[in-house]
Structure formats: C-alpha cells, structure tokens
Scaffold this motif. Structure first.
Motif, PDB file in Angstrom:
ATOM      1  N   THR A 321       0.828  -1.213   0.000  1.00  0.00           N
ATOM      2  CA  THR A 321       0.000   0.000   0.000  1.00  0.00           C
ATOM      3  C   THR A 321       0.860   1.260   0.000  1.00  0.00           C
ATOM      4  O   THR A 321       0.418   2.305  -0.472  1.00  0.00           O
ATOM      5  CB  THR A 321      -0.927   0.040   1.230  1.00  0.00           C
ATOM      6  N   GLN A 322       2.079   1.155   0.516  1.00  0.00           N
ATOM      7  CA  GLN A 322       2.968   2.317   0.560  1.00  0.00           C
ATOM      8  C   GLN A 322       4.056   2.261  -0.505  1.00  0.00           C
ATOM      9  O   GLN A 322       4.969   3.084  -0.497  1.00  0.00           O
ATOM     10  CB  GLN A 322       3.617   2.421   1.951  1.00  0.00           C
ATOM     11  N   SER A 323       3.952   1.287  -1.412  1.00  0.00           N
ATOM     12  CA  SER A 323       4.918   1.131  -2.524  1.00  0.00           C
ATOM     13  C   SER A 323       6.352   1.043  -2.018  1.00  0.00           C
ATOM     14  O   SER A 323       7.260   1.675  -2.576  1.00  0.00           O
ATOM     15  CB  SER A 323       4.769   2.295  -3.513  1.00  0.00           C
ATOM     16  N   ILE A 324       6.569   0.249  -0.963  1.00  0.00           N
ATOM     17  CA  ILE A 324       7.907   0.065  -0.391  1.00  0.00           C
ATOM     18  C   ILE A 324       8.500  -1.241  -0.874  1.00  0.00           C
ATOM     19  O   ILE A 324       7.827  -2.280  -0.904  1.00  0.00           O
ATOM     20  CB  ILE A 324       7.847   0.106   1.147  1.00  0.00           C
ATOM     21  N   ASN A 325       9.747  -1.210  -1.262  1.00  0.00           N
ATOM     22  CA  ASN A 325      10.468  -2.382  -1.747  1.00  0.00           C
ATOM     23  C   ASN A 325      10.770  -3.327  -0.579  1.00  0.00           C
ATOM     24  O   ASN A 325      11.464  -2.932   0.371  1.00  0.00           O
ATOM     25  CB  ASN A 325      11.775  -1.930  -2.404  1.00  0.00           C
ATOM     26  N   PRO A 326      10.268  -4.571  -0.597  1.00  0.00           N
ATOM     27  CA  PRO A 326      10.539  -5.509   0.505  1.00  0.00           C
ATOM     28  C   PRO A 326      12.022  -5.724   0.762  1.00  0.00           C
ATOM     29  O   PRO A 326      12.425  -5.988   1.897  1.00  0.00           O
ATOM     30  CB  PRO A 326       9.859  -6.800   0.047  1.00  0.00           C
ATOM     31  N   ALA A 327      12.836  -5.614  -0.270  1.00  0.00           N
ATOM     32  CA  ALA A 327      14.274  -5.841  -0.110  1.00  0.00           C
ATOM     33  C   ALA A 327      14.939  -4.783   0.759  1.00  0.00           C
ATOM     34  O   ALA A 327      16.061  -4.979   1.234  1.00  0.00           O
ATOM     35  CB  ALA A 327      14.955  -5.881  -1.480  1.00  0.00           C
ATOM     36  N   ALA A 342      14.146  -5.576  17.106  1.00  0.00           N
ATOM     37  CA  ALA A 342      14.213  -5.712  15.651  1.00  0.00           C
ATOM     38  C   ALA A 342      13.650  -7.074  15.256  1.00  0.00           C
ATOM     39  O   ALA A 342      13.907  -8.080  15.926  1.00  0.00           O
ATOM     40  CB  ALA A 342      15.660  -5.584  15.176  1.00  0.00           C
ATOM     41  N   VAL A 343      12.869  -7.111  14.192  1.00  0.00           N
ATOM     42  CA  VAL A 343      12.345  -8.369  13.663  1.00  0.00           C
ATOM     43  C   VAL A 343      13.144  -8.718  12.410  1.00  0.00           C
ATOM     44  O   VAL A 343      13.210  -7.930  11.466  1.00  0.00           O
ATOM     45  CB  VAL A 343      10.849  -8.261  13.316  1.00  0.00           C
ATOM     46  N   ILE A 344      13.771  -9.877  12.417  1.00  0.00           N
ATOM     47  CA  ILE A 344      14.638 -10.309  11.324  1.00  0.00           C
ATOM     48  C   ILE A 344      13.881 -11.334  10.476  1.00  0.00           C
ATOM     49  O   ILE A 344      13.406 -12.353  10.998  1.00  0.00           O
ATOM     50  CB  ILE A 344      15.948 -10.946  11.857  1.00  0.00           C
ATOM     51  N   PHE A 345      13.786 -11.089   9.185  1.00  0.00           N
ATOM     52  CA  PHE A 345      12.986 -11.937   8.295  1.00  0.00           C
ATOM     53  C   PHE A 345      13.593 -11.903   6.899  1.00  0.00           C
ATOM     54  O   PHE A 345      14.353 -10.976   6.560  1.00  0.00           O
ATOM     55  CB  PHE A 345      11.542 -11.427   8.238  1.00  0.00           C
ATOM     56  N   PRO A 346      13.273 -12.886   6.049  1.00  0.00           N
ATOM     57  CA  PRO A 346      13.734 -12.845   4.664  1.00  0.00           C
ATOM     58  C   PRO A 346      13.094 -11.645   3.961  1.00  0.00           C
ATOM     59  O   PRO A 346      11.864 -11.506   3.961  1.00  0.00           O
ATOM     60  CB  PRO A 346      13.227 -14.157   4.064  1.00  0.00           C
ATOM     61  N   GLN A 347      13.899 -10.783   3.386  1.00  0.00           N
ATOM     62  CA  GLN A 347      13.364  -9.561   2.770  1.00  0.00           C
ATOM     63  C   GLN A 347      12.915  -9.848   1.335  1.00  0.00           C
ATOM     64  O   GLN A 347      13.442  -9.306   0.360  1.00  0.00           O
ATOM     65  CB  GLN A 347      14.402  -8.445   2.837  1.00  0.00           C
ATOM     66  N   THR A 348      11.943 -10.732   1.261  1.00  0.00           N
ATOM     67  CA  THR A 348      11.340 -11.132  -0.007  1.00  0.00           C
ATOM     68  C   THR A 348       9.830 -10.985   0.123  1.00  0.00           C
ATOM     69  O   THR A 348       9.296 -10.848   1.224  1.00  0.00           O
ATOM     70  CB  THR A 348      11.667 -12.600  -0.322  1.00  0.00           C
TER      71      THR A 348
END
Length: 370
Positions: A321-327, A342-348
């Motif tokens: 919705t905010q057009s933010i790149n997951p990467a 901090a929440v650490i997750f696969p940036q995909t």
C-alpha cells in the motif's frame, strides 16, 4: 494454520536493515522468523535445539501466593524457585515443537485455558498490583516462540471469529454514514471517531485519538463519547457484526464492559441469541449496541508516519500500500514495558507475507523505483 515454504536464509540480513535499525531504539533481543519443515515461527530464543519444548525465564515479579503455578498440555508457568526472586519459568513448544501437528492444532484452546488460569492466579494475588491479565498475557507472548500465523491469537486473544477482548495496541474505529453537503452538492459522508486501547494497572481503557464530526450538530455518544461511556470498566469485549443464528439478519456490533474478564466471557456466550438482553441481569456488566460500523485496527508507523491498518494485515500488504520495496524493509516491534525489538525476516515478498502487524510496529524502507 498455513504451512508455507520459503527461504531459510536467516543468517544473512540485508545491509539496509542494519542501517535502518540504527535510527531506532532497540533494547530487547531480536525476533527471528524461523522455520522448520516449512512452518514459520517467530522467536527470540537463540540456538536450534531439537527439543520439542523450551523453558523461557520471564521477569514477572515475586510470587505472593501458596500455589501460583499454571499447568497445561501446551503451556505452563512455574513461579520462582527462590522466595523473593522475580524470574518465572514458562514452558512452551520450541520452533521444532510447533511442527508437531497435535500441538499446533491445540494452540487456540490451550492458550485460552492458559490465559484463564493466569487471570485466576492474578485474582488470587500471585502477582503484584501492577500486573493485569492482559499485561501478563502479552509479556509472555512477547517472550516465547510463537507461530507466525497465530501471533494475534497469543498477543491479543484475537482468533478472527468475531469476538475480541480489546487490548493495548488495538484501535477501535466507529463510523456512521450520513448525507452531507460539500461544495453545494449532497454526498455520503462519515461521522467517525478512533479510540486507542491503552493499558491501565488493572486492564485497559479507551482514549479518543481522532474524530470527524463534519461540523454537524449531531454528536452521538456511541461515536464521540466512548471513552466516557466506558470509563468505569477495565475490561472491554467487542462482538463484531455477525449473522444472527438461524436467520439471514445481521446482528449489530456489541460492546460489553465490566471489571472482570471472566464475567464478560460468560455473558458473551448468550449474546448471539439475546443481544444486550443477556447482560441486563448480570451485576457489574454494561452493554452497548452500536448502530454504526465498527472496525478493529492497529496503529503503526511507516517511515515515521503514523498509520492504521486492519487487525490481521500482513507486513507485505502494508508495504504494497505504501509502494515500499521488501528488499529494503525493516521492522521494529514494540513489546511490553516500552521495549523495542528488531524483527529479522527474509526480505522477499514471501517473507514479508508471513509477518502479521501488531500495534506499535515501526516500518522503514525505500520506495519502489518505477
């Protein structure tokens, strides 16, 4: 529960994540999205033990009762072994333990029973006065391994089945459509108020954070004075709009108010058939039937801008919705006691779809390049 497959590349976290986190206060261990057999779990517990259970030490203060333990098939709680000590022991499934089908299938029933026993121990005086059942529940949920797709069940008791106990981190929105006039033309507009659910020593209360009156004389209390109407209650249970049993009629949203969560739970069983009539003879319980649309939201920040999303929204949807790149996305989670992790997750796209937003989450990231 959805058993999903996605990359397990947890060790390598994007440089952008580390850069973003430097701008945020982080005073709690990082929460990692981990998986085993394709099943994602959020955990701050270090290591990859093959044990099916994990013992987590949580500071809940000195025990002040003879029998303050809580026992269950999936969750249990033991008071400090040494008098005056503050570290309680919670036993719960580990990341590996949540892969056991029988354990996973019992989560909702067992967690509900666990929280009910917590409430009983609190009323018996096992915890000092500063603890409410809600704060105990959320503190424990923040500390133990939690299935990613059931995080709202453990933290808020929200199962998506139309009933929710209002807890800190939620926002209640009440809205009524009216015919108004704008620039000489009549159009459908909305009277609307938003209420943040904030913690108190013995429960929660409503705080109005936004109101849209359209400059109209009409000021219905059930929209604009909910904080006053609920001021004597410490527990609030919302029954969202639902079909009336055995009919095609819609039962309107209902808010139950009282000072004991167990009493509200008992009364709500009869609400589908009787509405607010079920609460008339119950001491200490008030009931409000809404004539408006009622929604449950969570308040978060996206690139430092306050926003609200429907309860159950995933990080992936918020980024879209905010057009933010997951990467480039980073997430910091607000925990009990004002701590941040901090929440650490696969940036995909697959990774961000596994994270369900909670109240107080802070998201940062770069816009997608068009």
């Amino acid at each position: 529960m959805n058993r999903c497959s996605f990359s397990v590349a947890m060790a390598a976290v994007c440089i952008a994540l580390m850069g973003c986190s430097a701008a945020h206060r982080v005073d709690a261990p990082s929460i990692h999205l981990m998986e085993a057999a394709g099943y994602p779990v959020l955990t701050s517990t270090a290591g990859t033990s093959q044990q099916l259970t994990v013992r987590t030490m949580i500071a809940l203060g000195a025990a002040s009762g003879a029998d303050c333990s809580v026992s269950g098939k999936v969750f249990s709680l033991q008071p400090p072994a040494v008098a005056g000590a503050s570290q309680w022991t919670v036993t719960s499934p580990s990341v590996q333990g949540w892969q056991v089908a029988d354990t996973a299938s019992q989560l909702r029933v067992e967690w509900s029973a666990f929280v009910a026993q917590l409430a009983e121990r609190r009323r018996a005086g096992c915890f000092h006065a500063g603890w409410s059942t809600t704060s105990l529940q959320q503190t424990i949920a923040d500390a133990i391994p939690v299935p990613a797709d059931e995080a709202l069940v453990l933290r808020y008791g929200f199962s998506g089945e139309g009933i929710a106990d209002l807890q800190p981190g939620m926002v209640l929105q009440v809205e009524r459509s009216v015919l108004g006039e704008r620039k000489g033309r009549r159009e459908l507009q909305s009277l609307q108020a938003d209420y943040e659910v904030v913690a108190t020593d013995d429960g929660a209360r409503l705080k109005q954070v936004r109101a849209e009156t359209l400059h109209m004389k009409e000021r219905p209390d059930e929209i604009f004075a909910l904080d006053r109407l609920t001021q004597n209650a410490t527990h609030l249970r919302l029954l969202l709009q639902n079909l009336t049993a055995g009919t095609s009629a819609q039962r309107p949203p209902i808010l139950l108010m009282g000072r004991e969560d167990a009493t509200l739970q008992r009364v709500s069983v009869s609400m589908e058939a009787q509405g607010c009539d079920a609460a008339k003879s119950v001491a200490g319980v008030q009931c409000l039937t809404f004539h408006e649309a009622v929604s449950l939201l969570v308040a978060v920040k996206v690139n430092r801008k306050p926003m609200t999303f429907a309860l159950g929204t995933t990080l992936g949807v918020a980024l879209d919705t905010q057009s933010i790149n997951p990467a480039t996305a980073a997430l910091h989670r607000s925990l009990t006691g004002g701590r941040m992790a901090a929440v650490i997750f696969p940036q995909t796209r697959d990774g961000v779809s596994r994270i369900v937003l909670q109240g107080g989450d802070e998201i940062v990231g770069n816009k997608l390049v068009k």
